[in-house]
Write an enzyme that holds these catalytic residues in place. Structure first.
Site, PDB file in Angstrom:
ATOM      1  N   SER A 114       0.936  -1.199  -0.027  1.00  0.00           N
ATOM      2  CA  SER A 114       0.081  -0.155  -0.076  1.00  0.00           C
ATOM      3  C   SER A 114       0.904   1.152  -0.278  1.00  0.00           C
ATOM      4  O   SER A 114       1.906   1.395   0.560  1.00  0.00           O
ATOM      5  CB  SER A 114      -0.777  -0.037   1.230  1.00  0.00           C
ATOM      6  OG  SER A 114      -1.470   1.160   1.624  1.00  0.00           O
ATOM      7  N   TYR A 133      -1.800  -0.776  10.854  1.00  0.00           N
ATOM      8  CA  TYR A 133      -2.013  -1.464   9.686  1.00  0.00           C
ATOM      9  C   TYR A 133      -0.763  -1.060   8.610  1.00  0.00           C
ATOM     10  O   TYR A 133      -0.315  -1.791   8.112  1.00  0.00           O
ATOM     11  CB  TYR A 133      -3.201  -0.815   9.087  1.00  0.00           C
ATOM     12  CG  TYR A 133      -3.494  -0.992   7.608  1.00  0.00           C
ATOM     13  CD1 TYR A 133      -3.858  -2.345   7.216  1.00  0.00           C
ATOM     14  CD2 TYR A 133      -3.087   0.034   6.724  1.00  0.00           C
ATOM     15  CE1 TYR A 133      -3.837  -2.678   5.789  1.00  0.00           C
ATOM     16  CE2 TYR A 133      -3.271  -0.289   5.183  1.00  0.00           C
ATOM     17  CZ  TYR A 133      -3.659  -1.817   4.974  1.00  0.00           C
ATOM     18  OH  TYR A 133      -3.642  -2.067   3.647  1.00  0.00           O
ATOM     19  N   LYS A 187       2.220  -3.547   6.503  1.00  0.00           N
ATOM     20  CA  LYS A 187       2.674  -3.388   5.314  1.00  0.00           C
ATOM     21  C   LYS A 187       4.333  -3.477   5.119  1.00  0.00           C
ATOM     22  O   LYS A 187       4.567  -4.149   4.229  1.00  0.00           O
ATOM     23  CB  LYS A 187       1.917  -2.571   4.414  1.00  0.00           C
ATOM     24  CG  LYS A 187       0.347  -2.839   4.269  1.00  0.00           C
ATOM     25  CD  LYS A 187       0.015  -4.228   3.294  1.00  0.00           C
ATOM     26  CE  LYS A 187      -1.173  -4.321   3.464  1.00  0.00           C
ATOM     27  NZ  LYS A 187      -1.699  -5.815   3.011  1.00  0.00           N
TER      28      LYS A 187
HETATM   29  P1  NAD Z   1     -11.295  -6.792   1.275  1.00  0.00           P
HETATM   30  O1  NAD Z   1     -11.455  -6.879   2.873  1.00  0.00           O
HETATM   31  O2  NAD Z   1     -12.384  -6.542   0.407  1.00  0.00           O
HETATM   32  O3  NAD Z   1     -10.460  -8.155   1.047  1.00  0.00           O
HETATM   33  C1  NAD Z   1      -9.682  -9.214   1.878  1.00  0.00           C
HETATM   34  C2  NAD Z   1     -10.202 -10.506   1.813  1.00  0.00           C
HETATM   35  O4  NAD Z   1      -9.365 -11.131   2.712  1.00  0.00           O
HETATM   36  C3  NAD Z   1     -11.645 -10.526   2.375  1.00  0.00           C
HETATM   37  O5  NAD Z   1     -12.198 -11.442   1.600  1.00  0.00           O
HETATM   38  C4  NAD Z   1     -11.456 -11.322   3.842  1.00  0.00           C
HETATM   39  O6  NAD Z   1     -12.396 -11.984   4.161  1.00  0.00           O
HETATM   40  C5  NAD Z   1     -10.119 -12.000   3.301  1.00  0.00           C
HETATM   41  N1  NAD Z   1      -9.180 -12.327   4.505  1.00  0.00           N
HETATM   42  C6  NAD Z   1      -8.706 -11.652   5.352  1.00  0.00           C
HETATM   43  N2  NAD Z   1      -7.997 -12.274   6.345  1.00  0.00           N
HETATM   44  C7  NAD Z   1      -8.122 -13.610   6.095  1.00  0.00           C
HETATM   45  C8  NAD Z   1      -7.551 -14.820   6.655  1.00  0.00           C
HETATM   46  N3  NAD Z   1      -6.943 -14.840   7.644  1.00  0.00           N
HETATM   47  N4  NAD Z   1      -7.684 -15.848   5.909  1.00  0.00           N
HETATM   48  C9  NAD Z   1      -8.688 -15.880   4.923  1.00  0.00           C
HETATM   49  N5  NAD Z   1      -9.152 -14.662   4.206  1.00  0.00           N
HETATM   50  C10 NAD Z   1      -8.881 -13.418   4.859  1.00  0.00           C
HETATM   51  O7  NAD Z   1      -9.987  -5.851   1.116  1.00  0.00           O
HETATM   52  P2  NAD Z   1      -9.337  -5.247  -0.244  1.00  0.00           P
HETATM   53  O8  NAD Z   1      -9.723  -3.865  -0.367  1.00  0.00           O
HETATM   54  O9  NAD Z   1      -9.624  -6.282  -1.548  1.00  0.00           O
HETATM   55  O10 NAD Z   1      -7.730  -5.314   0.051  1.00  0.00           O
HETATM   56  C11 NAD Z   1      -7.159  -6.480  -0.470  1.00  0.00           C
HETATM   57  C12 NAD Z   1      -5.613  -6.303  -0.128  1.00  0.00           C
HETATM   58  O11 NAD Z   1      -4.886  -4.975  -0.516  1.00  0.00           O
HETATM   59  C13 NAD Z   1      -5.176  -6.041   1.234  1.00  0.00           C
HETATM   60  O12 NAD Z   1      -4.125  -6.854   1.848  1.00  0.00           O
HETATM   61  C14 NAD Z   1      -5.380  -4.638   1.630  1.00  0.00           C
HETATM   62  O13 NAD Z   1      -4.540  -4.467   2.834  1.00  0.00           O
HETATM   63  C15 NAD Z   1      -4.616  -4.144   0.253  1.00  0.00           C
HETATM   64  N6  NAD Z   1      -4.627  -2.843   0.066  1.00  0.00           N
HETATM   65  C16 NAD Z   1      -6.054  -2.426  -0.041  1.00  0.00           C
HETATM   66  C17 NAD Z   1      -6.116  -1.051  -0.416  1.00  0.00           C
HETATM   67  C18 NAD Z   1      -7.724  -0.499  -0.540  1.00  0.00           C
HETATM   68  O14 NAD Z   1      -7.850   0.791  -0.346  1.00  0.00           O
HETATM   69  N7  NAD Z   1      -8.695  -1.290  -0.855  1.00  0.00           N
HETATM   70  C19 NAD Z   1      -5.276  -0.193  -0.626  1.00  0.00           C
HETATM   71  C20 NAD Z   1      -3.930  -0.663  -0.486  1.00  0.00           C
HETATM   72  C21 NAD Z   1      -3.840  -1.789  -0.105  1.00  0.00           C
HETATM   73  C1  WQD Z   2      -9.572   9.612   1.021  1.00  0.00           C
HETATM   74  C2  WQD Z   2      -9.856  11.022   1.507  1.00  0.00           C
HETATM   75  C3  WQD Z   2     -10.362  11.504   3.795  1.00  0.00           C
HETATM   76  C4  WQD Z   2     -14.318   9.595   3.938  1.00  0.00           C
HETATM   77  C5  WQD Z   2      -7.172   4.630   3.215  1.00  0.00           C
HETATM   78  C6  WQD Z   2      -6.089   3.901   3.919  1.00  0.00           C
HETATM   79  C7  WQD Z   2      -4.837   3.548   3.266  1.00  0.00           C
HETATM   80  C8  WQD Z   2      -5.217   2.641   1.921  1.00  0.00           C
HETATM   81  C9  WQD Z   2      -6.444   3.023   1.361  1.00  0.00           C
HETATM   82  C10 WQD Z   2      -4.869   0.272   2.577  1.00  0.00           C
HETATM   83  C11 WQD Z   2      -9.216  11.436   2.633  1.00  0.00           C
HETATM   84  C12 WQD Z   2     -11.579  11.933   2.890  1.00  0.00           C
HETATM   85  C13 WQD Z   2     -12.986  10.049   3.489  1.00  0.00           C
HETATM   86  C14 WQD Z   2     -15.274  10.532   4.096  1.00  0.00           C
HETATM   87  C15 WQD Z   2     -13.781  12.225   3.722  1.00  0.00           C
HETATM   88  N1  WQD Z   2      -5.588   1.516   2.336  1.00  0.00           N
HETATM   89  N2  WQD Z   2     -12.933  11.511   3.290  1.00  0.00           N
HETATM   90  N3  WQD Z   2     -15.087  11.806   4.031  1.00  0.00           N
HETATM   91  O1  WQD Z   2      -7.306   7.518   3.717  1.00  0.00           O
HETATM   92  O2  WQD Z   2      -6.486   7.932   1.626  1.00  0.00           O
HETATM   93  O3  WQD Z   2      -6.396   5.806   2.590  1.00  0.00           O
HETATM   94  O4  WQD Z   2      -7.318   3.844   2.312  1.00  0.00           O
HETATM   95  O5  WQD Z   2      -3.748   0.357   2.258  1.00  0.00           O
HETATM   96  O6  WQD Z   2      -3.922   2.924   4.076  1.00  0.00           O
HETATM   97  O7  WQD Z   2      -5.639   4.710   5.175  1.00  0.00           O
HETATM   98  O8  WQD Z   2      -8.514   6.810   1.894  1.00  0.00           O
HETATM   99  O9  WQD Z   2     -10.869   6.924   1.165  1.00  0.00           O
HETATM  100  O10 WQD Z   2     -10.381   6.787   3.693  1.00  0.00           O
HETATM  101  O11 WQD Z   2      -9.897   8.768   2.284  1.00  0.00           O
HETATM  102  O12 WQD Z   2     -13.477  13.395   3.581  1.00  0.00           O
HETATM  103  O13 WQD Z   2     -16.507  10.222   4.591  1.00  0.00           O
HETATM  104  O14 WQD Z   2     -11.132  11.174   1.698  1.00  0.00           O
HETATM  105  O15 WQD Z   2     -10.182  12.125   4.945  1.00  0.00           O
HETATM  106  O16 WQD Z   2      -8.996  12.798   2.568  1.00  0.00           O
HETATM  107  P1  WQD Z   2      -7.159   7.098   2.524  1.00  0.00           P
HETATM  108  P2  WQD Z   2     -10.062   7.174   2.022  1.00  0.00           P
END
Ligand code: NAD
Ligand code: WQD
Length: 346
Positions: free
Chosen positions: A134, A159, A163
C-alpha cells in the site's frame, strides 16, 4: 468476457482474499488471461455471493476454499493437492482506525498469514508471489509524485506498519529461497467496480473510505457526506489522493505474474500502482455528481486524525519496467462505482 474452458496445463494461482474487493476483480482478470485462480478466503470481510458475480462474468464458478490463512495445516493440505504455480496474497485486515484500537489483531492476521503462506509455498515449490502492499508505507511523502525509492515511514498506523513489515519479510524470504520470485505492489486508492455491475466493493457497516461513502450518500442510505477538512494547503483545501480503477489494478497483478515468469530468480521488485494523477476530495464528489447526474449532499467537517495531505504515484517504473499503466480515469471509476451501488439496491 469470452468463456474459457479449463485445461490441465493451466497455471494454478492461489488467490488469498480472492472473495474480497480487489481479489475478486483479480480472479476475473487471471481467468481471462488463461490462469486458473484458486480462491482461499474465510469470508471474514466478504460474502459467498461474490462467487456468483464472478461466475456470471466468467461463465463458470471459480474454485473456492473457505480457509483461514492462519491455519497452516489447511493451507498446506491445499497447496499439496493443487501444486500451484504461485500465489497472490490479498488476505489481510485493512481498517486503519481498527488497527490503532487493536494492533495485535493486525500483526497477527496481516503478518501471520504471509508467514504461513510463504512457508507453505516453499514446502510445495510454488515460486511466484504477488503481495498486496500500500502507498500507506510512504506516510506523508517529502516529494510528489512519490517514487518507489522514497523512504518507508515506519511510524504510520499499525496497519501501515504491517505492510512495511510484510515487504521486509518477502525480501528476506527471497534471499533465503533462491527460487522465489516476488513482486510487491503498492496500491494507491482503489475505487470503482467491474463495468458489468456484477462485482464490486461490499463495505460492512459505515464505510471508512471516501467513494463507498459517496455512493451510499447518493443512494440515500446516508444523509450527508462529511468532508474531512477543507483547510489543507491544497488548491481547494481538501486532501489529494491517487484514485485507481480496481480493474486496472487487477490487470496489474496478471502483468506482474507474466513479468516474473520471464525473469530469472531470485527476484524481488516493488511497483507503485496508481494513475499518477492526484484528485482532491471535492473533485471526487463533484465529478461523481456530474458524470452520474445525481446529487451528493455534503458538509465540511473537521480534519480526520492521521490523514496524509497529499499523495499520488510516480508511475514511471510500473510503466517502463512492468509494462503496465492505468487505462481508466476517475470519471470511469465513479460511473462504475455508481452502477454497482445501484445494483446493490436491487
Ligand atoms: P477486502 O477486505 O475486500 O479483501 C480481503 C479479503 O481477505 C476478504 O475477503 C477477507 O475475508 C479475506 N481475509 C482476511 N483475512 C483472512 C484470513 N486470515 N484468511 C482468509 N481470508 C482472509 O480488502 P481489499 O480492499 O480487497 O484489499 C485487499 C488487499 O489489498 C489487502 O491486503 C489490503 O491491505 C490491500 N490494500 C487495499 C487497499 C484498499 O484501499 N482497498 C489499498 C492498499 C492495499
Ligand atoms: C480519502 C480522502 C479522507 C471519507 C485509506 C488507508 C490507506 C489505503 C487506502 C489500504 C481522505 C476523505 C473520506 C469520508 C472524507 N488502504 N474522506 N469523508 O485515507 O487515502 O487511505 O485507504 O492500504 O492505507 O488509510 O482513503 O478513502 O479513507 O480517504 O472526506 O467520509 O477522503 O479524509 O482525505 P485514504 P479514504
Amino acid at each position: 468476457m469470452a468463456k474459457r474452458l479449463l485445461s490441465p496445463d493451466m497455471k494454478k494461482v492461489i488467490v488469498t482474499g480472492g472473495a474480497g474487493f480487489i481479489g475478486s476483480h483479480t480472479v476475473v482478470e487471471l481467468a481471462g488471461a488463461g490462469y486458473e485462480p484458486v480462491i482461499v478466503d474465510d469470508l471474514r470481510n466478504s460474502e459467498e455471493r461474490v462467487l456468483d458475480g464472478i461466475a456470471a462474468i466468467l461463465g463458470r464458478r471459480p474454485s473456492f476454499h473457505r480457509i483461514d490463512c492462519n491455519d497452516a495445516e489447511a493451507l498446506n493440505a491445499l497447496l499439496a493437492r493443487e501444486t500451484p504455480h504461485g500465489a497472490i496474497h490479498f488476505a489481510a485486515d485493512k481498517a486503519v482506525g481498527e488497527s490503532v484500537e487493536d494492533p495485535a489483531k493486525y500483526f497477527r492476521n496481516n503478518i501471520g498469514t504471509l508467514a504461513v503462506l510463504l512457508g507453505s509455498m516453499r514446502e510445495h515449490g510454488a515460486h511466484h508471489l504477488v503481495f498486496s502492499s500500500s502507498c500507506t508505507v510512504y506516510g506523508e511523502p517529502a516529494t510528489l509524485p512519490v517514487t518507489e525509492d522514497a523512504p518507508d515511514q515506519n511510524a504510520t498506523s499499525p496497519y501501515g506498519y504491517t505492510k512495511v513489515a510484510c515487504e521486509r519479510l518477502v525480501r528476506d524470504q527471497c534471499i533465503a529461497v533462491p527460487e522465489l520470485k516476488a513482486v510487491l505492489l503498492r496500491y494507491f486508492n482503489p475505487i470503482g467496480a467491474h463495468p458489468s455491475g456484477l462485482i464490486g466493493e461490499l463495505p460492512r457497516g459505515v464505510p471508512n473510505n471516501l467513494v463507498p461513502y459517496v455512493t451510499q450518500t447518493a443512494a440515500g442510505l446516508r444523509g450527508k457526506l462529511r468532508i474531512n477538512g477543507s483547510d489543507y494547503e491544497t488548491p481547494d483545501g481538501t486532501c489529494i489522493r491517487d484514485y485507481i480503477h480496481v480493474v486496472d489494478l487487477a490487470k496489474a497483478h496478471v502483468r506482474a505474474l507474466q513479468w516474473m515468469e520471464q525473469r530469472p530468480a531470485p527476484l524481488c521488485e516493488v511497483f507503485n500502482l496508481g494513475t499518477g494523477r492526484g484528485n482532491s476530495v471535492l473533485e471526487v464528489v463533484k465529478t461523481f455528481a456530474r458524470v452520474n447526474d445525481v446529487e451528493v449532499p455534503y458538509e465540511i467537517g473537521p480534519r480526520r486524525a492521521g490523514d496524509v495531505v497529499s499523495v499520488y504515484a510516480d508511475t514511471t517504473k510500473s510503466r517502463d519496467v512492468l509494462g503496465w499503466k492505468a487505462e481508466r480515469n476517475l470519471a470511469d471509476a465513479l460511473r462504475d462505482a455508481w452502477r454497482w451501488q445501484q445494483r446493490l439496491a436491487d
